[in-house]
Design a protein around this motif. Structure first.
Motif, PDB file in Angstrom:
ATOM      1  N   ILE A   1       0.836  -1.208   0.000  1.00  0.00           N
ATOM      2  CA  ILE A   1       0.000   0.000   0.000  1.00  0.00           C
ATOM      3  C   ILE A   1       0.870   1.256   0.000  1.00  0.00           C
ATOM      4  O   ILE A   1       0.604   2.216  -0.738  1.00  0.00           O
ATOM      5  N   ILE A   2       1.938   1.248   0.804  1.00  0.00           N
ATOM      6  CA  ILE A   2       2.857   2.392   0.855  1.00  0.00           C
ATOM      7  C   ILE A   2       3.485   2.630  -0.517  1.00  0.00           C
ATOM      8  O   ILE A   2       3.592   3.768  -0.990  1.00  0.00           O
TER       9      ILE A   2
ATOM     10  N   ALA B   1      12.026  12.144  -7.670  1.00  0.00           N
ATOM     11  CA  ALA B   1      13.061  11.117  -7.665  1.00  0.00           C
ATOM     12  C   ALA B   1      13.000  10.266  -6.400  1.00  0.00           C
ATOM     13  O   ALA B   1      13.178   9.041  -6.451  1.00  0.00           O
ATOM     14  N   LEU B   2      12.736  10.903  -5.270  1.00  0.00           N
ATOM     15  CA  LEU B   2      12.780  10.205  -3.978  1.00  0.00           C
ATOM     16  C   LEU B   2      11.540   9.348  -3.726  1.00  0.00           C
ATOM     17  O   LEU B   2      11.662   8.149  -3.413  1.00  0.00           O
ATOM     18  N   ILE B   3      10.351   9.931  -3.862  1.00  0.00           N
ATOM     19  CA  ILE B   3       9.135   9.226  -3.419  1.00  0.00           C
ATOM     20  C   ILE B   3       8.643   8.206  -4.453  1.00  0.00           C
ATOM     21  O   ILE B   3       8.616   6.993  -4.158  1.00  0.00           O
ATOM     22  N   PRO B   4       8.245   8.603  -5.665  1.00  0.00           N
ATOM     23  CA  PRO B   4       7.770   7.579  -6.604  1.00  0.00           C
ATOM     24  C   PRO B   4       8.878   6.651  -7.111  1.00  0.00           C
ATOM     25  O   PRO B   4       8.664   5.442  -7.232  1.00  0.00           O
ATOM     26  N   GLN B   5      10.077   7.241  -7.400  1.00  0.00           N
ATOM     27  CA  GLN B   5      11.109   6.436  -8.051  1.00  0.00           C
ATOM     28  C   GLN B   5      11.865   5.552  -7.065  1.00  0.00           C
ATOM     29  O   GLN B   5      11.844   4.328  -7.165  1.00  0.00           O
ATOM     30  N   VAL B   6      12.564   6.176  -6.118  1.00  0.00           N
ATOM     31  CA  VAL B   6      13.421   5.401  -5.217  1.00  0.00           C
ATOM     32  C   VAL B   6      12.596   4.614  -4.198  1.00  0.00           C
ATOM     33  O   VAL B   6      12.789   3.402  -4.032  1.00  0.00           O
ATOM     34  N   ILE B   7      11.660   5.282  -3.519  1.00  0.00           N
ATOM     35  CA  ILE B   7      10.872   4.581  -2.492  1.00  0.00           C
ATOM     36  C   ILE B   7       9.844   3.649  -3.124  1.00  0.00           C
ATOM     37  O   ILE B   7       9.809   2.445  -2.832  1.00  0.00           O
ATOM     38  N   GLY B   8       8.994   4.178  -4.012  1.00  0.00           N
ATOM     39  CA  GLY B   8       7.917   3.375  -4.587  1.00  0.00           C
ATOM     40  C   GLY B   8       8.414   2.163  -5.351  1.00  0.00           C
ATOM     41  O   GLY B   8       8.031   1.032  -5.064  1.00  0.00           O
TER      42      GLY B   8
ATOM     43  N   LEU C   1      10.387  -0.460  -3.202  1.00  0.00           N
ATOM     44  CA  LEU C   1       9.515  -1.312  -2.391  1.00  0.00           C
ATOM     45  C   LEU C   1       8.850  -2.381  -3.244  1.00  0.00           C
ATOM     46  O   LEU C   1       8.694  -3.534  -2.812  1.00  0.00           O
ATOM     47  N   TYR C   2       8.446  -2.029  -4.461  1.00  0.00           N
ATOM     48  CA  TYR C   2       7.873  -3.034  -5.356  1.00  0.00           C
ATOM     49  C   TYR C   2       8.862  -4.169  -5.601  1.00  0.00           C
ATOM     50  O   TYR C   2       8.520  -5.353  -5.510  1.00  0.00           O
TER      51      TYR C   2
ATOM     52  N   GLY D   1       1.939  -7.145  -9.015  1.00  0.00           N
ATOM     53  CA  GLY D   1       1.500  -6.522 -10.254  1.00  0.00           C
ATOM     54  C   GLY D   1       0.152  -5.850 -10.139  1.00  0.00           C
ATOM     55  O   GLY D   1      -0.115  -4.847 -10.804  1.00  0.00           O
ATOM     56  N   LEU D   2      -0.709  -6.386  -9.284  1.00  0.00           N
ATOM     57  CA  LEU D   2      -2.017  -5.766  -9.088  1.00  0.00           C
ATOM     58  C   LEU D   2      -1.892  -4.352  -8.522  1.00  0.00           C
ATOM     59  O   LEU D   2      -2.802  -3.538  -8.659  1.00  0.00           O
ATOM     60  N   ALA D   3      -0.759  -4.074  -7.873  1.00  0.00           N
ATOM     61  CA  ALA D   3      -0.549  -2.727  -7.330  1.00  0.00           C
ATOM     62  C   ALA D   3      -0.415  -1.696  -8.449  1.00  0.00           C
ATOM     63  O   ALA D   3      -0.521  -0.491  -8.210  1.00  0.00           O
ATOM     64  N   ILE D   4      -0.180  -2.169  -9.693  1.00  0.00           N
ATOM     65  CA  ILE D   4      -0.191  -1.268 -10.848  1.00  0.00           C
ATOM     66  C   ILE D   4      -1.506  -0.497 -10.883  1.00  0.00           C
ATOM     67  O   ILE D   4      -1.554   0.681 -11.236  1.00  0.00           O
ATOM     68  N   LEU D   5      -2.573  -1.175 -10.490  1.00  0.00           N
ATOM     69  CA  LEU D   5      -3.892  -0.550 -10.517  1.00  0.00           C
ATOM     70  C   LEU D   5      -4.007   0.562  -9.482  1.00  0.00           C
ATOM     71  O   LEU D   5      -4.873   1.422  -9.595  1.00  0.00           O
ATOM     72  N   GLY D   6      -3.153   0.525  -8.464  1.00  0.00           N
ATOM     73  CA  GLY D   6      -3.218   1.555  -7.438  1.00  0.00           C
ATOM     74  C   GLY D   6      -2.776   2.907  -7.941  1.00  0.00           C
ATOM     75  O   GLY D   6      -3.267   3.944  -7.467  1.00  0.00           O
ATOM     76  N   GLU D   7      -1.864   2.936  -8.930  1.00  0.00           N
ATOM     77  CA  GLU D   7      -1.355   4.228  -9.409  1.00  0.00           C
ATOM     78  C   GLU D   7      -2.412   5.052 -10.134  1.00  0.00           C
ATOM     79  O   GLU D   7      -2.631   6.217  -9.777  1.00  0.00           O
TER      80      GLU D   7
END
Length: 296
Positions: A11-12, A218-225, A228-229, A242-248
């Motif tokens: 979720i994060i 760069a930090l939140i979506p790229q490095v962290i997001g 974590l995936y 892969g279902l988390a793709i739907l979360g975006e």
């Protein structure tokens, strides 16, 4: 790691990636400049942990893998440049939903190149997704707001995301994920700097607020997001990640309403629902354990 902790991390990650389109909209810069700093700053953030081992691995790569790494970086750079540009011409919801169709493009490419069989449920999912895209594209026809251009750019982003994942899947058989991510981000940044030079796009002269959004992107979506995936792929089945793709697209659309009061047209709800349902159906019924997951 407990199942509850796994889903909490998932979720994060989905929330982190959902902020990408928002930060892009808030940054006052050319799409190529935004894409460059997304990659370049991600490289700088990862460098303390990855630079030494990654460059050691780079010197040991075969010519074939070095070529594939370059191609992967090219795909990733163009993916971000085209998708980020799409946000200037169409709604956040339309753009993020369309770019999320890349799993189907991967399935088609694998069927053509690797002669793999496309399952019945994947075909049904594709039909739903294509129907949804037609609905979304039709909403922009006949209007002067260049929405159709934005949706085409988002689709180019989806094509390049599929190419990035397919080439990366081959390279990662011989590389640790940490080394691969660092090097492919570096190659993408170099390619984007060349594109900026060719197109005479300035990479300097931005205000403090724009620099802040570069760093956050760069930090939140790229490095962290995305990190974590990739971390979760060691602990959960890939189709669940892969279902988390739907979360975006869902998260980004919700944030766009809250921050920009950007309410999608009716066609987006209908077409987006068809696309997301198609992706969900294909991923839930997926039997193979796909080890690659990546979003805008």
């Amino acid at each position: 790691m407990t199942r509850l902790m796994q889903y909490l991390i998932l979720i994060i990650a989905a929330i982190a990636v959902s902020w990408a389109a928002i930060f892009i909209r808030l940054a006052d810069a050319d799409p190529i400049a935004i894409a460059f700093y997304r990659m370049a700053l991600a490289v700088l953030i990862l460098a303390p942990l990855s630079a030494v081992s990654s460059f050691r691995k780079l010197t040991k790569l075969t010519k074939r893998n070095l070529l594939l790494l370059s191609i992967s970086g090219l795909f990733l750079g163009i993916h971000f440049a085209s998708w980020i540009a799409s946000l200037k011409y169409t709604s956040i919801a339309n753009s993020v939903i369309i770019v999320s169709t890349h799993p189907f493009l991967i399935a088609i490419a694998e069927a053509i190149i690797l002669k793999t069989k496309i399952g019945r449920w994947t075909i049904i999912g594709m039909i739903l997704a294509i129907s949804g895209m037609i609905v979304i594209f039709s909403s922009s026809l006949g209007f002067s707001n260049s929405g159709i251009l934005g949706e085409l750019l988002a689709f180019i982003g989806a094509v390049c995301a599929a190419g990035y994942l397919l080439t990366g899947r081959i390279i990662r058989q011989d590389m640790k994920n940490r080394d691969y991510i660092f090097l492919v981000y570096l190659f993408a940044a170099l390619i984007l700097s060349i594109i900026a030079l060719i197109t005479n796009t300035s990479l300097f002269g931005f205000d403090e607020q724009t620099w802040l959004f570069f760093v956050l992107l760069a930090l939140i979506p790229q490095v962290i997001g995305h990190s974590l995936y990739n971390f979760l792929l060691k602990h959960m089945k890939a189709h669940l990640v892969g279902l988390a793709i739907l979360g975006e697209p869902i998260g980004a659309s919700f944030l766009a309403i809250l921050i920009f009061s950007e309410f999608p047209p009716t066609e987006t709800y209908i077409g987006g629902g068809l696309i997301l349902a198609g992706i969900a159906l294909a991923l839930i019924r997926m039997k193979s354990d796909d080890k690659s997951v990546e979003t805008a």
